[in-house]
Scaffold this motif. Structure first.
Motif, PDB file in Angstrom:
ATOM      1  N   VAL A   1       0.900  -1.138   0.045  1.00 15.99           N
ATOM      2  CA  VAL A   1       0.015  -0.077   0.094  1.00 15.99           C
ATOM      3  C   VAL A   1       0.788   1.262   0.016  1.00 15.99           C
ATOM      4  N   GLN A   2       1.855   1.101   0.722  1.00 14.61           N
ATOM      5  CA  GLN A   2       2.873   2.184   0.680  1.00 14.61           C
ATOM      6  C   GLN A   2       3.623   2.370  -0.653  1.00 14.61           C
ATOM      7  N   LYS A   3       3.736   1.442  -1.257  1.00 18.89           N
ATOM      8  CA  LYS A   3       4.144   1.486  -2.705  1.00 18.89           C
ATOM      9  C   LYS A   3       3.280   2.418  -3.538  1.00 18.89           C
ATOM     10  N   LEU A   4       1.859   1.744  -3.274  1.00 20.14           N
ATOM     11  CA  LEU A   4       0.910   2.393  -4.387  1.00 20.14           C
ATOM     12  C   LEU A   4       0.671   3.911  -3.917  1.00 20.14           C
ATOM     13  N   THR A   5       0.739   4.240  -2.902  1.00 19.82           N
ATOM     14  CA  THR A   5       0.566   5.590  -2.497  1.00 19.82           C
ATOM     15  C   THR A   5       1.825   6.568  -2.611  1.00 19.82           C
ATOM     16  N   GLY A   6       2.938   5.862  -2.909  1.00 21.48           N
ATOM     17  CA  GLY A   6       3.988   6.789  -3.287  1.00 21.48           C
ATOM     18  C   GLY A   6       5.170   6.701  -1.957  1.00 21.48           C
ATOM     19  N   GLY A   7       4.435   6.324  -1.030  1.00 19.32           N
ATOM     20  CA  GLY A   7       5.300   6.499   0.475  1.00 19.32           C
ATOM     21  C   GLY A   7       6.504   5.717   0.515  1.00 19.32           C
ATOM     22  N   PHE A   8       6.418   4.672  -0.147  1.00 19.32           N
ATOM     23  CA  PHE A   8       7.652   3.768  -0.218  1.00 19.32           C
ATOM     24  C   PHE A   8       9.039   4.417  -0.849  1.00 19.32           C
ATOM     25  N   GLN A   9       8.782   4.781  -1.992  1.00 23.67           N
ATOM     26  CA  GLN A   9       9.706   5.601  -2.754  1.00 23.67           C
ATOM     27  C   GLN A   9      10.290   6.891  -2.071  1.00 23.67           C
ATOM     28  N   LYS A  10       9.293   7.497  -1.723  1.00 25.88           N
ATOM     29  CA  LYS A  10       9.525   8.718  -0.895  1.00 25.88           C
ATOM     30  C   LYS A  10      10.556   8.419   0.198  1.00 25.88           C
ATOM     31  N   THR A  11      10.211   7.511   1.161  1.00 26.03           N
ATOM     32  CA  THR A  11      11.225   7.283   2.269  1.00 26.03           C
ATOM     33  C   THR A  11      12.528   6.366   1.862  1.00 26.03           C
ATOM     34  N   GLU A  12      12.443   5.752   0.869  1.00 27.10           N
ATOM     35  CA  GLU A  12      13.562   5.144   0.313  1.00 27.10           C
ATOM     36  C   GLU A  12      14.696   6.219  -0.056  1.00 27.10           C
ATOM     37  N   SER A  13      14.238   7.249  -0.768  1.00 22.41           N
ATOM     38  CA  SER A  13      14.887   8.150  -1.354  1.00 22.41           C
ATOM     39  C   SER A  13      15.573   8.996  -0.066  1.00 22.41           C
ATOM     40  N   ALA A  14      14.832   9.099   0.852  1.00 18.94           N
ATOM     41  CA  ALA A  14      15.072  10.060   2.057  1.00 18.94           C
ATOM     42  C   ALA A  14      16.164   9.249   2.757  1.00 18.94           C
ATOM     43  N   ARG A  15      15.899   7.866   2.936  1.00 19.43           N
ATOM     44  CA  ARG A  15      16.799   7.054   3.708  1.00 19.43           C
ATOM     45  C   ARG A  15      18.370   7.277   3.134  1.00 19.43           C
ATOM     46  N   GLY A  16      18.221   7.133   1.624  1.00 17.15           N
ATOM     47  CA  GLY A  16      19.528   7.321   1.012  1.00 17.15           C
ATOM     48  C   GLY A  16      20.398   8.314   1.188  1.00 17.15           C
ATOM     49  N   ARG A  17      19.646   9.475   1.687  1.00 17.24           N
ATOM     50  CA  ARG A  17      20.672  10.711   1.723  1.00 17.24           C
ATOM     51  C   ARG A  17      20.864  10.934   3.336  1.00 17.24           C
ATOM     52  N   ALA A  18      20.231  10.063   4.040  1.00 19.29           N
ATOM     53  CA  ALA A  18      20.312  10.200   5.563  1.00 19.29           C
ATOM     54  C   ALA A  18      21.602   9.451   6.395  1.00 19.29           C
ATOM     55  N   SER A  19      21.917   9.956   7.474  1.00 19.99           N
ATOM     56  CA  SER A  19      22.955   9.081   8.152  1.00 19.99           C
ATOM     57  C   SER A  19      22.163   7.832   8.676  1.00 19.99           C
ATOM     58  N   ARG A  20      22.924   6.866   9.204  1.00 18.44           N
ATOM     59  CA  ARG A  20      22.489   5.733   9.550  1.00 18.44           C
ATOM     60  C   ARG A  20      21.614   5.948  10.767  1.00 18.44           C
ATOM     61  N   ALA A  21      21.799   6.891  11.661  1.00 17.58           N
ATOM     62  CA  ALA A  21      20.627   6.980  12.789  1.00 17.58           C
ATOM     63  C   ALA A  21      19.460   7.515  12.252  1.00 17.58           C
ATOM     64  N   GLU A  22      19.449   8.364  11.514  1.00 16.36           N
ATOM     65  CA  GLU A  22      18.136   9.018  10.770  1.00 16.36           C
ATOM     66  C   GLU A  22      17.834   8.006   9.816  1.00 16.36           C
ATOM     67  N   SER A  23      18.465   7.303   9.046  1.00 21.00           N
ATOM     68  CA  SER A  23      17.797   6.285   8.157  1.00 21.00           C
ATOM     69  C   SER A  23      17.018   5.227   9.022  1.00 21.00           C
ATOM     70  N   ASN A  24      17.372   4.835  10.310  1.00 20.13           N
ATOM     71  CA  ASN A  24      17.010   3.849  11.008  1.00 20.13           C
ATOM     72  C   ASN A  24      15.480   4.437  11.443  1.00 20.13           C
ATOM     73  N   ARG A  25      15.572   5.929  11.733  1.00 18.32           N
ATOM     74  CA  ARG A  25      14.430   6.300  12.345  1.00 18.32           C
ATOM     75  C   ARG A  25      13.324   6.704  11.233  1.00 18.32           C
ATOM     76  N   ILE A  26      13.760   6.806  10.000  1.00 19.25           N
ATOM     77  CA  ILE A  26      12.852   6.666   8.989  1.00 19.25           C
ATOM     78  C   ILE A  26      12.130   5.237   8.770  1.00 19.25           C
ATOM     79  N   SER A  27      13.164   4.364   8.994  1.00 17.67           N
ATOM     80  CA  SER A  27      12.646   2.850   8.767  1.00 17.67           C
ATOM     81  C   SER A  27      11.481   2.582   9.817  1.00 17.67           C
ATOM     82  N   VAL A  28      11.806   3.031  11.047  1.00 16.31           N
ATOM     83  CA  VAL A  28      11.003   2.775  12.161  1.00 16.31           C
ATOM     84  C   VAL A  28       9.492   3.402  11.637  1.00 16.31           C
TER      85      VAL A  28
END
Ligand code: ZN
Length: 280
Positions: free
Chosen positions: A165-192
């Protein structure tokens, strides 16, 4: 669960018993993969490593459609129920739900996201819009994580559908690209936040499954028990004896339970916005 009246989804690919050509990971490799998955490394990395070790080619075509055996019927009906629920929800907002394919496999499997194996646990691959479930995980849920019950298993499927559902609503792509730019800790927070939203979406499905009289008394408790059992804090305590919140990728037991319940109580996906709230 009461699924007698539920149609079984045909969007199932049964890869059980179909080998993947190439070597497998040894026991050591599998243990590393489990720890890596649960302790916050990107499972994608683990899968790529597995791919190098085991170059693969499927030995034959997998049959499509609901498998006839009991557990195959169960997962196909749960998937069918998620299709009915999300189909209606998307329709209400003038959208169209494109159902994912559920792949049943044992041992290891090839996905558009790389090699998956039972040790990594169930996963969703946005690249091919398939959810991959190894039934060994259901047995693990019961024995190792002490979270028995059919609704606990259904929750796992509904959580992976939540990622779709996240993929269909665009949420998945948005968060994946945000994670790509983030530090490890920030990336983990986005993942949570992403994982808790998938838990909440699983709850949204549970809410409507309840409306369709598919739940038994005790089913919700089973799902909450499963959510508790696979919280990052609980798993870290089990595997490394201490809890490191910065390395959480899925959320604590308390968070997972709370967001699942939130979806379950409301039945509305808009109440699952884990991204615009402050602390989750
Ligand atoms: Zn997830």
């Amino acid at each position: 669960m009461q699924l007698d009246d539920q149609r079984a989804s045909g969007n199932v690919e049964d890869r059980r018993g179909i080998g993947v050509v190439g070597g497998g990971l040894g026991v050591g490799g599998i243990v590393i993969a489990v720890v890596a998955y649960f302790l916050g490394f990107d499972p994608g990395t683990v899968m790529n490593v597995a791919e190098q070790i085991a170059p693969q080619r499927e030995t034959r075509e997998a049959p499509r459609g609901a498998p006839a055996d009991e557990i195959g019927q169960f997962v196909s009906k749960v998937l069918g129920s998620t299709e009915d629920v999300w189909g209606k929800i998307f329709q209400q907002s003038k959208g169209q739900y494109r159902p994912p394919t559920l792949v049943l496999y044992d041992g290891q499997v090839r996905s558009a996201c790389g090699m998956g194996q039972s040790a990594t646990g169930p996963f969703y691959c946005p690249g091919d819009e398939k959810l991959y479930i190894d039934l060994a995980f259901f047995r693990e849920l019961k024995t190792r994580f002490r979270a028995p019950g059919d609704f606990a298993q259904a929750y796992v499927i509904a959580h992976e559908v939540g990622h779709h559902v996240q993929k269909l609503t665009g949420g998945f792509q948005k968060t994946e690209s945000a994670r790509g730019r983030a530090s490890r800790a920030e990336s983990n927070r986005i993942s949570v936040r992403m994982e808790l939203q998938a838990d909440c979406y699983a709850g949204v499905w549970g809410h409507h499954a309840g409306t369709m009289n598919q739940l038994d008394p005790g089913d919700i408790a089973e799902a909450l028990n499963a959510a508790t059992a696979i919280g990052d804090d609980r798993l870290q305590k089990q595997t490394q004896g201490r809890v490191v919140p910065e390395s959480f990728t899925h959320g604590s037991s308390e968070q997972r339970v709370r967001w699942f319940k939130r979806g379950m109580d409301s039945g509305r996906p808009k109440d699952c916005d884990t991204f615009s709230t402050g602390p989750v």
